[in-house]
Design an enzyme around this catalytic site. Structure first.
Site, PDB file in Angstrom:
ATOM      1  N   ARG A 105      -5.717 -12.268   3.412  1.00 14.75           N
ATOM      2  CA  ARG A 105      -5.460 -10.992   2.516  1.00 14.75           C
ATOM      3  C   ARG A 105      -6.375 -11.096   1.202  1.00 14.75           C
ATOM      4  O   ARG A 105      -6.165 -12.057   0.356  1.00 14.75           O
ATOM      5  CB  ARG A 105      -4.047 -10.948   2.284  1.00 14.75           C
ATOM      6  CG  ARG A 105      -3.671  -9.877   1.217  1.00 14.75           C
ATOM      7  CD  ARG A 105      -2.267  -9.714   0.813  1.00 14.75           C
ATOM      8  NE  ARG A 105      -1.676  -8.860   2.153  1.00 14.75           N
ATOM      9  CZ  ARG A 105      -0.600  -8.147   1.955  1.00 14.75           C
ATOM     10  NH1 ARG A 105       0.253  -8.247   0.871  1.00 14.75           N
ATOM     11  NH2 ARG A 105       0.034  -7.791   3.150  1.00 14.75           N
ATOM     12  N   HIS A 132      -5.427  -2.082   6.549  1.00 17.44           N
ATOM     13  CA  HIS A 132      -4.297  -2.981   6.647  1.00 17.44           C
ATOM     14  C   HIS A 132      -3.930  -2.903   8.403  1.00 17.44           C
ATOM     15  O   HIS A 132      -2.614  -2.232   8.764  1.00 17.44           O
ATOM     16  CB  HIS A 132      -3.184  -2.335   5.852  1.00 17.44           C
ATOM     17  CG  HIS A 132      -2.061  -3.456   5.686  1.00 17.44           C
ATOM     18  ND1 HIS A 132      -2.112  -4.566   6.316  1.00 17.44           N
ATOM     19  CD2 HIS A 132      -0.926  -3.252   5.160  1.00 17.44           C
ATOM     20  CE1 HIS A 132      -0.859  -5.408   6.029  1.00 17.44           C
ATOM     21  NE2 HIS A 132      -0.167  -4.513   5.425  1.00 17.44           N
ATOM     22  N   GLN A 135      -0.303  -3.922   9.744  1.00 16.61           N
ATOM     23  CA  GLN A 135       0.558  -2.842   9.552  1.00 16.61           C
ATOM     24  C   GLN A 135       0.685  -1.868  10.634  1.00 16.61           C
ATOM     25  O   GLN A 135       1.736  -1.360  11.170  1.00 16.61           O
ATOM     26  CB  GLN A 135       0.636  -2.485   8.091  1.00 16.61           C
ATOM     27  CG  GLN A 135       1.520  -1.394   7.744  1.00 16.61           C
ATOM     28  CD  GLN A 135       2.764  -1.913   7.593  1.00 16.61           C
ATOM     29  OE1 GLN A 135       3.036  -3.038   6.851  1.00 16.61           O
ATOM     30  NE2 GLN A 135       3.807  -1.657   8.169  1.00 16.61           N
ATOM     31  N   ASP A 226       3.737   5.391   1.472  1.00 17.64           N
ATOM     32  CA  ASP A 226       3.250   4.132   0.785  1.00 17.64           C
ATOM     33  C   ASP A 226       3.245   4.470  -0.630  1.00 17.64           C
ATOM     34  O   ASP A 226       3.298   5.484  -1.209  1.00 17.64           O
ATOM     35  CB  ASP A 226       1.846   3.743   1.509  1.00 17.64           C
ATOM     36  CG  ASP A 226       1.455   2.432   0.874  1.00 17.64           C
ATOM     37  OD1 ASP A 226       2.376   1.570   0.422  1.00 17.64           O
ATOM     38  OD2 ASP A 226       0.452   1.971   1.240  1.00 17.64           O
ATOM     39  N   CYS A 266       5.763   1.325   4.795  1.00 20.34           N
ATOM     40  CA  CYS A 266       5.075  -0.112   5.117  1.00 20.34           C
ATOM     41  C   CYS A 266       5.853  -1.269   4.185  1.00 20.34           C
ATOM     42  O   CYS A 266       5.970  -2.422   4.585  1.00 20.34           O
ATOM     43  CB  CYS A 266       3.702  -0.264   4.897  1.00 20.34           C
ATOM     44  SG  CYS A 266       3.234   0.464   3.272  1.00 20.34           S
ATOM     45  N   ARG A 294       6.598  -6.432  12.261  1.00 20.93           N
ATOM     46  CA  ARG A 294       5.189  -6.936  11.884  1.00 20.93           C
ATOM     47  C   ARG A 294       5.304  -8.368  12.646  1.00 20.93           C
ATOM     48  O   ARG A 294       4.262  -8.865  13.030  1.00 20.93           O
ATOM     49  CB  ARG A 294       5.433  -7.190  10.561  1.00 20.93           C
ATOM     50  CG  ARG A 294       5.488  -5.961   9.682  1.00 20.93           C
ATOM     51  CD  ARG A 294       4.186  -5.338   9.706  1.00 20.93           C
ATOM     52  NE  ARG A 294       2.866  -6.172   9.231  1.00 20.93           N
ATOM     53  CZ  ARG A 294       2.617  -6.529   7.948  1.00 20.93           C
ATOM     54  NH1 ARG A 294       3.134  -6.099   6.775  1.00 20.93           N
ATOM     55  NH2 ARG A 294       1.632  -6.981   7.870  1.00 20.93           N
TER      56      ARG A 294
HETATM   57  N1   CP Z   1       3.865  -4.326   4.249  1.00 18.57           N
HETATM   58  C1   CP Z   1       3.399  -5.161   3.629  1.00 18.57           C
HETATM   59  O1   CP Z   1       2.195  -5.568   3.984  1.00 18.57           O
HETATM   60  O2   CP Z   1       4.338  -6.107   2.863  1.00 18.57           O
HETATM   61  P1   CP Z   1       3.562  -7.351   1.938  1.00 18.57           P
HETATM   62  O3   CP Z   1       2.660  -6.996   1.112  1.00 18.57           O
HETATM   63  O4   CP Z   1       5.034  -7.673   1.384  1.00 18.57           O
HETATM   64  O5   CP Z   1       3.183  -8.415   2.996  1.00 18.57           O
HETATM   65  N1  NVA Z   2      -1.237   0.225  -0.147  1.00 22.89           N
HETATM   66  C1  NVA Z   2      -0.273  -0.949  -0.415  1.00 22.89           C
HETATM   67  C2  NVA Z   2       0.156  -1.698   0.836  1.00 22.89           C
HETATM   68  C3  NVA Z   2       1.221  -2.710   0.546  1.00 22.89           C
HETATM   69  C4  NVA Z   2       1.741  -3.248   1.841  1.00 22.89           C
HETATM   70  C5  NVA Z   2      -1.258  -1.955  -1.238  1.00 22.89           C
HETATM   71  O1  NVA Z   2      -2.229  -2.163  -1.004  1.00 22.89           O
HETATM   72  O2  NVA Z   2      -0.599  -2.592  -2.417  1.00 22.89           O
END
Ligand code: CP
Ligand code: NVA
Length: 308
Positions: A105, A132, A135, A226, A266, A294
């Site tokens: 990540r 993502h 997700q 989101d 999400c 997930r």
């Molecule tokens: N939806 C999601 O990816 O959550 P986190 O950022 O908590 O991993």
């Molecule tokens: N768009 C959000 C998604 C978090 C799971 C971010 O990138 O922070």
């Protein structure tokens, strides 16, 4: 079928491969519910490299890896500083000596792409500023549990961000009907849209762009939102709150959608911003089922890459 080495963008994956993964995710979910062990990756090691915070992705990968009989090693970026303490070429080659897969990540999407290019083992995108995909797979599984993936329209409303981008790829690859409704200056990336539309032309999908929240609700079976400011955009949060206010998913907006509409998010969610507390807690909301999925989706992704 030859599969890509990495799981970085859904646009690289065929419809058949994604369907197989979703079917396996469903099976893994059933097996887990019966407490049937699934140690298909016994003796393997999976490195979890995280630059950004995470609740769901981190915890579900740790548990998923353990349930497949493998070891997870959590490595926060503060410990490694790719490119600062050590060049990415060396990090990738070191990790490939010991690990069977890398889950990453990062802020920069290019970093995950470069890590994959410098690793002989599969790299899984656990969220970048651009995409993502894990997700979106859990989202597909959730929609399959409530309807028909190729028939029911998904309306994503809010920022044209990483989550929206992976939904565009998902819709293109799987032949779904998708509307992306954003403020005019926050539309999804043009290249992502081109790729999604190119894929949709071969799979029978249909991807619409919209800027009018009320109009976008017309044929929605699923409404997805989101956060308005993603990780790394905290400094823009106040300005974005004003721009995005008309795009809040609330009872008034949902009243314009057909009955039976389901609400996705999400998570993490900001109640009172992109979604009202009332809608978040309503029976239309399937957000915790998405969060649960997930785990199952990522176990299927890990198996697919490591047993290929
Ligand atoms: N939806 C999601 O990816 O959550 P986190 O950022 O908590 O991993
Ligand atoms: N768009 C959000 C998604 C978090 C799971 C971010 O990138 O922070």
């Amino acid at each position: 079928m030859t599969l890509p080495k990495d799981f970085i963008s859904l646009a690289d994956w065929s419809s058949d491969a994604l369907h197989s993964m979703l079917e396996r995710a469903r099976e893994l979910k059933r097996l887990r519910a019966n407490r049937t062990p699934t140690p298909t990756l016994q003796g393997r090691s999976v490195l979890l490299y995280f630059e950004k915070p995470s609740l769901r992705t981190h915890v579900t990968f740790e548990i998923g890896v353990a349930e497949l009989g493998a070891n997870a090693i959590y490595l926060p970026a503060t410990q490694v500083k790719i490119g600062e303490r050590e060049p990415i070429e060396d990090v990738g080659r070191n990790l490939s000596c010991w690990c069977d897969a890398i889950v990453a990540r990062t802020y920069s999407h290019g970093l995950v792409v470069d890590l994959a290019a410098n690793s002989s083992v599969p790299v899984i995108n656990a969220l970048t500023d651009a995409l993502h995909p894990c997700q979106a797979m859990a989202d597909a599984l959730t929609m399959m549990e409530h309807g028909e993936l190729r028939k029911d329209r998904l309306v994503y409303i809010g920022d044209g961000n990483n989550v929206a981008h992976s939904l565009i790829h998902l819709a293109g690859s799987l032949g779904m009907k998708l509307t992306i409704c954003t403020p005019p200056d926050y539309a999804p990336d043009a290249e992502v849209m081109r790729n999604g539309s190119r894929l949709a032309a071969t799979t029978g999908g249909e991807i619409r762009l919209e800027t009018d929240p009320a109009a976008s609700m017309k044929d929605a079976a699923f409404v997805y939102t989101d956060v308005w400011a993603s990780m790394g955009q905290e400094g823009e949060a106040a300005a974005r709150r004003e721009i995005f206010a008309p795009y809040q998913v609330n009872a008034e907006l949902l009243s314009r959608a057909p009955t039976g509409v389901r609400v996705l998010h999400c998570l993490p969610a900001h109640r009172g911003e992109e979604i009202s507390a009332e809608v978040f807690e309503s029976s239309a909301s399937v957000v915790f089922q998405q969060a649960e999925n997930r785990l199952h989706a990522q176990k299927a992704i890990l198996e697919t890459l490591l047993l290929a």
